[in-house]
Design a protein around this motif. Structure first.
Motif, short mmCIF file in Angstrom:
data_model
loop_
_atom_site.label_atom_id
_atom_site.label_comp_id
_atom_site.label_asym_id
_atom_site.label_seq_id
_atom_site.Cartn_x
_atom_site.Cartn_y
_atom_site.Cartn_z
N ASN A 40 48.53 44.20 43.96
CA ASN A 40 47.87 45.46 44.04
C ASN A 40 46.56 45.52 43.13
O ASN A 40 46.09 44.78 42.39
N ALA A 41 45.54 46.21 43.93
CA ALA A 41 44.28 46.51 43.12
C ALA A 41 44.51 47.09 41.72
O ALA A 41 45.49 47.68 41.64
N MET A 42 43.66 46.62 40.72
CA MET A 42 43.76 47.36 39.38
C MET A 42 42.50 47.81 38.89
O MET A 42 41.49 47.30 39.43
N ARG A 43 42.66 48.60 38.09
CA ARG A 43 41.35 49.18 37.23
C ARG A 43 41.14 48.32 36.08
O ARG A 43 42.20 47.60 35.63
N PHE A 44 40.02 48.64 35.45
CA PHE A 44 39.70 47.63 34.23
C PHE A 44 40.74 47.88 33.20
O PHE A 44 41.38 46.81 32.51
N ASN A 45 40.81 48.89 32.71
CA ASN A 45 41.80 48.99 31.46
C ASN A 45 43.60 48.52 31.85
O ASN A 45 43.91 48.32 30.99
N SER A 46 43.64 48.87 33.09
CA SER A 46 45.21 48.44 33.31
C SER A 46 45.29 47.00 33.23
O SER A 46 46.25 46.46 32.80
N LEU A 47 44.08 46.47 33.69
CA LEU A 47 44.05 44.71 33.45
C LEU A 47 44.22 44.36 32.08
O LEU A 47 44.84 43.54 31.72
N HIS A 48 43.51 45.07 31.17
CA HIS A 48 43.26 44.92 30.00
C HIS A 48 44.72 44.84 29.34
O HIS A 48 45.11 44.04 28.64
N ARG A 49 45.34 46.05 29.73
CA ARG A 49 46.59 46.31 29.05
C ARG A 49 47.81 45.31 29.50
O ARG A 49 48.54 44.60 28.87
N GLU A 50 47.68 45.06 30.89
CA GLU A 50 48.69 43.99 31.61
C GLU A 50 48.53 42.56 30.91
O GLU A 50 49.43 42.03 30.70
N ILE A 51 47.46 42.31 30.67
CA ILE A 51 47.02 41.00 30.40
C ILE A 51 47.50 40.79 28.76
O ILE A 51 48.02 39.68 28.14
N GLY A 52 47.22 41.94 28.17
CA GLY A 52 47.58 41.88 26.83
C GLY A 52 46.49 41.26 25.72
O GLY A 52 46.01 42.12 25.08
N ASP A 53 46.48 40.08 25.84
CA ASP A 53 45.89 39.52 24.70
C ASP A 53 44.37 39.09 25.24
O ASP A 53 43.67 38.24 24.19
N ILE A 54 43.65 39.57 26.16
CA ILE A 54 42.26 39.31 26.23
C ILE A 54 41.48 40.36 25.72
O ILE A 54 41.97 41.59 25.83
N SER A 55 40.39 39.69 25.30
CA SER A 55 39.41 41.04 24.79
C SER A 55 38.67 41.57 25.87
O SER A 55 38.49 40.92 26.85
N ARG A 56 37.99 42.70 25.65
CA ARG A 56 37.40 43.26 26.81
C ARG A 56 36.06 42.54 26.99
O ARG A 56 35.81 42.43 28.39
N GLN A 57 35.50 41.90 26.26
CA GLN A 57 34.36 41.03 26.41
C GLN A 57 34.76 40.07 27.60
O GLN A 57 33.94 39.75 28.68
N MET A 58 35.58 39.21 27.48
CA MET A 58 36.30 38.13 28.13
C MET A 58 36.64 38.60 29.79
O MET A 58 36.40 38.22 30.61
N LEU A 59 37.27 39.78 29.52
CA LEU A 59 37.68 40.52 30.69
C LEU A 59 36.77 40.83 31.81
O LEU A 59 36.50 40.42 32.58
N SER A 60 35.63 41.52 31.04
CA SER A 60 34.55 41.65 31.74
C SER A 60 33.56 40.57 32.24
O SER A 60 33.29 40.37 33.41
N ARG A 61 33.49 39.47 31.55
CA ARG A 61 32.70 38.17 31.98
C ARG A 61 33.59 37.67 33.07
O ARG A 61 32.88 37.20 33.95
N THR A 62 34.81 37.57 32.96
CA THR A 62 35.49 37.02 33.79
C THR A 62 35.72 37.48 35.19
O THR A 62 35.46 36.82 36.25
#
Lengths: 121, 121
Positions: A40-62
């Motif tokens: 399913n599609a996901m929002r930024f913060n949902s991804l951030h929570r789901e993955i857990g140990d990723i920083s916002r910085q890296m989530l954004s870049r990736t």
DNA sequence: CTGTATCCAAACCGATACTG
DNA sequence: CAGTATCGGTTTGGATACAG
């Protein structure tokens, strides 16, 4: 003589497809993000929570890179506050097959690798 | 409080198999080396020539890691000068399957990725 | 021939503060 | 909520000289 970095060199005209693909996808997070979007599609913060140990910085870049390479789409809904959804694009969906083959192999052989490491050290 | 680096942390007890495997295999050279050994054992300098743009340093390091993880074997023949052969171990052979699935996908979709990149920038 | 040691540059990644 | 900017530490990789 302007110096060309590896990144710049590899962005286009990469002579070897497999290296080109792996250079982009073989990082710490890409597979994890793609896997999270599998069903399913996901929002930024949902991804951030789901993955857990990723920083916002890296989530954004990736996410930016995956979008640029055509693996995922980014959709902005005009709301306040903004709502942005990430979803697999066609390329991302087709990538699921080899990716899951790899994941399955990793699951099945993880133990063997750990054993090999311990044997030698 | 001794600081633990990521490498040390991930060497054993990795909680996620896929990340563990990719952390080790997702570098610049591992796949290339494994692919070179697909059909026959090879010596250090043959690998160096065949791959072409790898430094001896990285070839050495990567071979060590692949050996440690159990993907390849290293055999020394008592000769002068020394003769060393690298070959796929059982784990390496079994890894060929998911690896080739990935390579095939990369070949088929490389163009699409390049097009996506150019579209956006 | 088969590597290792050293040194340096580039890339990757996280923490955190800040913006719209 | 959805990011970006800045900073600094870690890792990766190359060049090259050296060693067995």
């Amino acid at each position: 003589m302007t110096k060309t970095t590896r990144s710049e060199l590899f962005e286009f005209d990469h002579p070897c497809p497999i290296r080109d693909v792996l250079d982009r996808i073989g990082d710490q997070w890409s597979l994890l993000i793609l896997k999270s979007l599998e069903h399913n599609a996901m929002r930024f913060n949902s991804l951030h929570r789901e993955i857990g140990d990723i920083s916002r910085q890296m989530l954004s870049r990736t996410l930016k890179r995956l979008e640029k390479d055509g693996y995922i789409t980014r959709t902005v809904y005009a709301q306040v506050p903004a709502r942005v959804e990430y979803a697999l694009a066609e390329l991302g969906i087709s990538f699921l097959k080899p990716m899951n083959t790899l994941i399955q192999w990793a699951d099945e052989n993880h133990q063997a690798i750990c054993r090999a490491r311990k044997r030698q050290n």
